[in-house]
Design an enzyme around this catalytic site. Structure first.
Site, short mmCIF file in Angstrom:
data_model
loop_
_atom_site.label_atom_id
_atom_site.label_comp_id
_atom_site.label_asym_id
_atom_site.label_seq_id
_atom_site.Cartn_x
_atom_site.Cartn_y
_atom_site.Cartn_z
N SER A 10 31.59 24.32 -69.26
CA SER A 10 31.26 22.99 -68.71
C SER A 10 29.79 22.61 -68.88
O SER A 10 29.31 21.70 -68.23
CB SER A 10 31.70 22.90 -67.24
OG SER A 10 31.38 24.07 -66.53
N ARG A 34 28.35 29.95 -71.79
CA ARG A 34 28.09 31.26 -72.40
C ARG A 34 26.59 31.48 -72.48
O ARG A 34 26.07 32.47 -71.99
CB ARG A 34 28.72 31.32 -73.79
CG ARG A 34 28.46 32.62 -74.52
CD ARG A 34 29.12 32.60 -75.88
NE ARG A 34 29.01 31.29 -76.52
CZ ARG A 34 29.54 30.97 -77.69
NH1 ARG A 34 30.23 31.85 -78.36
NH2 ARG A 34 29.40 29.75 -78.19
N SER A 140 45.60 22.30 -77.41
CA SER A 140 45.16 21.37 -78.46
C SER A 140 46.37 20.85 -79.22
O SER A 140 47.41 21.52 -79.28
CB SER A 140 44.24 22.11 -79.44
OG SER A 140 44.05 21.35 -80.61
N TYR A 153 43.21 29.22 -84.76
CA TYR A 153 43.07 28.31 -83.60
C TYR A 153 44.46 27.82 -83.14
O TYR A 153 44.74 27.78 -81.93
CB TYR A 153 42.19 27.15 -84.02
CG TYR A 153 41.80 26.16 -82.95
CD1 TYR A 153 40.92 26.50 -81.93
CD2 TYR A 153 42.29 24.85 -82.99
CE1 TYR A 153 40.54 25.56 -80.97
CE2 TYR A 153 41.92 23.91 -82.04
CZ TYR A 153 41.04 24.27 -81.04
OH TYR A 153 40.67 23.34 -80.09
N SER A 154 45.34 27.48 -84.09
CA SER A 154 46.69 27.03 -83.73
C SER A 154 47.43 28.14 -83.00
O SER A 154 48.16 27.89 -82.02
CB SER A 154 47.47 26.60 -84.97
OG SER A 154 46.84 25.52 -85.61
N ALA A 155 47.27 29.39 -83.48
CA ALA A 155 47.94 30.53 -82.84
C ALA A 155 47.44 30.70 -81.41
O ALA A 155 48.23 30.87 -80.47
CB ALA A 155 47.69 31.81 -83.64
N LYS A 157 45.97 28.43 -79.44
CA LYS A 157 46.30 27.30 -78.57
C LYS A 157 47.80 27.22 -78.27
O LYS A 157 48.19 26.76 -77.20
CB LYS A 157 45.79 26.00 -79.20
CG LYS A 157 44.25 25.90 -79.26
CD LYS A 157 43.61 25.97 -77.89
CE LYS A 157 42.14 25.57 -77.89
NZ LYS A 157 41.53 25.70 -76.56
N ILE A 186 38.80 14.63 -80.27
CA ILE A 186 37.87 14.13 -79.25
C ILE A 186 36.44 14.29 -79.78
O ILE A 186 36.11 15.33 -80.35
CB ILE A 186 38.03 14.94 -77.94
CG1 ILE A 186 39.50 15.03 -77.49
CG2 ILE A 186 37.15 14.36 -76.83
CD1 ILE A 186 40.18 13.72 -77.18
P1 NDP Z 1 32.20 22.16 -77.24
O1 NDP Z 1 31.96 23.00 -78.45
O2 NDP Z 1 31.55 20.84 -77.11
O3 NDP Z 1 31.82 23.03 -75.92
C1 NDP Z 1 32.32 24.33 -75.78
C2 NDP Z 1 32.03 24.85 -74.40
O4 NDP Z 1 32.65 26.14 -74.29
C3 NDP Z 1 30.56 25.06 -74.13
O5 NDP Z 1 30.32 24.86 -72.75
C4 NDP Z 1 30.33 26.54 -74.48
O6 NDP Z 1 29.25 27.14 -73.76
C5 NDP Z 1 31.65 27.13 -74.02
N1 NDP Z 1 32.00 28.34 -74.75
C6 NDP Z 1 32.32 28.47 -76.05
N2 NDP Z 1 32.58 29.76 -76.34
C7 NDP Z 1 32.42 30.45 -75.19
C8 NDP Z 1 32.54 31.82 -74.84
N3 NDP Z 1 32.87 32.77 -75.73
N4 NDP Z 1 32.30 32.19 -73.55
C9 NDP Z 1 31.95 31.25 -72.65
N5 NDP Z 1 31.82 29.94 -72.91
C10 NDP Z 1 32.06 29.55 -74.17
O7 NDP Z 1 33.80 22.08 -77.11
P2 NDP Z 1 34.72 20.81 -76.69
O8 NDP Z 1 34.21 20.21 -75.46
O9 NDP Z 1 34.96 19.99 -77.89
O10 NDP Z 1 36.11 21.59 -76.40
C11 NDP Z 1 36.47 22.01 -75.11
C12 NDP Z 1 37.89 22.56 -75.17
O11 NDP Z 1 38.78 21.56 -75.65
C13 NDP Z 1 38.06 23.75 -76.11
O12 NDP Z 1 38.97 24.68 -75.57
C14 NDP Z 1 38.63 23.12 -77.37
O13 NDP Z 1 39.38 24.05 -78.12
C15 NDP Z 1 39.51 22.05 -76.76
N6 NDP Z 1 39.80 20.95 -77.67
C16 NDP Z 1 38.80 20.19 -78.21
C17 NDP Z 1 39.11 19.17 -79.08
C18 NDP Z 1 38.07 18.29 -79.69
O14 NDP Z 1 38.45 17.46 -80.55
N7 NDP Z 1 36.82 18.39 -79.33
C19 NDP Z 1 40.50 18.89 -79.44
C20 NDP Z 1 41.46 19.73 -78.81
C21 NDP Z 1 41.11 20.73 -77.96
P3 NDP Z 1 27.73 27.09 -74.37
O15 NDP Z 1 27.28 25.66 -74.25
O16 NDP Z 1 26.95 28.02 -73.49
O17 NDP Z 1 27.83 27.54 -75.79
#
Ligand code: NDP
Length: 241
Positions: A10, A34, A140, A153-155, A157, A186
């Site tokens: 978040s 992270r 997703s 990623y598909s696997a 999700k 998004i």
């Molecule tokens: P972003 O890349 O904008 O943000 C990712 C967030 O996840 C960051 O807060 C990051 O933390 C955190 N994060 C990533 N890897 C880890 C880890 N190993 N441990 C802890 N925290 C981690 O992603 P989105 O907002 O675009 O996506 C959010 C979710 O929505 C994901 O699950 C994504 O798969 C899903 N999604 C997104 C889509 C899109 O089009 N954007 C479409 C469909 C699904 P930090 O900032 O510290 O790196």
């Protein structure tokens, strides 16, 4: 006492929008990231200005021990959560024949194992609250349809959808609902301009979505209005599938 929700990932993107939405809806928020602690601290400041409590946890969701230790000590200090939004996720795309072991492992460990690593330590305390609860998991469109270049990623999700459907059955009589949200394309740091151009051709609404539109759906699922909705996958994708 105000109910608390943990939102993984978040510090930015969809997770940040969910945190702000849930704070607006009256919840106290446990932010998580992270490595971008500063960004998560900024979100926490915004939430405090809204009159809600916020704190930040930092750990890699793929690191089981770190997830367990951090969540257990947070619950010990502040009490069990009302809900969790498993949102942290990554992509590492590539055509399957050329996909590296690292790309496969990192995506499965973060997206799929990350769900287990986060939910496992908090679910028993949630059950012991003997109160309604919410588990929302970010899948997703890729997990629903399968996307070219995203076998890993598909696997992950699609695996989350199976996990959610099974866990929903286990927790139903405890009044803890478990649902997936499956966003389409998004606009966030994760979006790739080339993929975005291709995706626009298959999105009936002919536009990408916003983090706030996904957050609205999560807000609804976390609200009392969604108390009879469990084991579902809600797509937020402009009609892609
Ligand atoms: P972003 O890349 O904008 O943000 C990712 C967030 O996840 C960051 O807060 C990051 O933390 C955190 N994060 C990533 N890897 C880890 C880890 N190993 N441990 C802890 N925290 C981690 O992603 P989105 O907002 O675009 O996506 C959010 C979710 O929505 C994901 O699950 C994504 O798969 C899903 N999604 C997104 C889509 C899109 O089009 N954007 C479409 C469909 C699904 P930090 O900032 O510290 O790196």
């Amino acid at each position: 006492m105000t109910d608390t929700i943990l939102i993984t990932g978040s510090s930015r993107g969809i997770g940040r929008a969910i945190a702000l939405r849930l704070a607006h809806d009256g919840f106290d928020i446990v932010l998580h990231c992270r490595q971008r602690r500063g960004a998560a601290d900024d979100v926490a400041d915004e939430i405090r200005l809204m009159g809600r409590q916020a704190r930040v946890l930092c750990f890699d969701v793929a690191d089981r021990d770190a997830a367990r230790e951090t969540i257990e000590s947070d619950i010990e200090a502040h009490g069990a959560y009302y809900g969790v939004v498993c949102n942290a996720g990554i992509t590492a795309d590539g055509a399957f024949p050329a996909l590296s072991d690292e790309a496969w492992d990192s995506v499965i460990h973060t997206n799929l194992d990350g769900f287990y690593n986060v939910v496992k330590p908090l679910v028993m305390p949630m059950i012991r609250r003997r109160a309604p609860g919410r588990i929302v998991v970010m899948s997703s469109v890729s997990g629903l349809m399968g996307n070219r270049g995203q076998v890993n990623y598909s696997a992950a999700k699609a695996g989350l959808i199976g996990a959610v459907k099974a866990l929903a059955v286990e927790l139903a009589k405890r009044r803890i609902t478990v649902n997936c949200v499956a966003p389409g394309m998004i606009d966030t740091d994760m979006s790739d301009e080339r993929v975005r151009e291709e995706a626009l051709k298959v999105i009936p609404m002919q536009r990408t979505g916003t983090s706030e539109e996904v957050a609205g759906t999560v807000g609804f699922l976390c609200s009392p209005d969604a108390s009879y909705i469990t084991r579902q996958v809600i797509a937020v994708n402009g009609g892609m599938c």
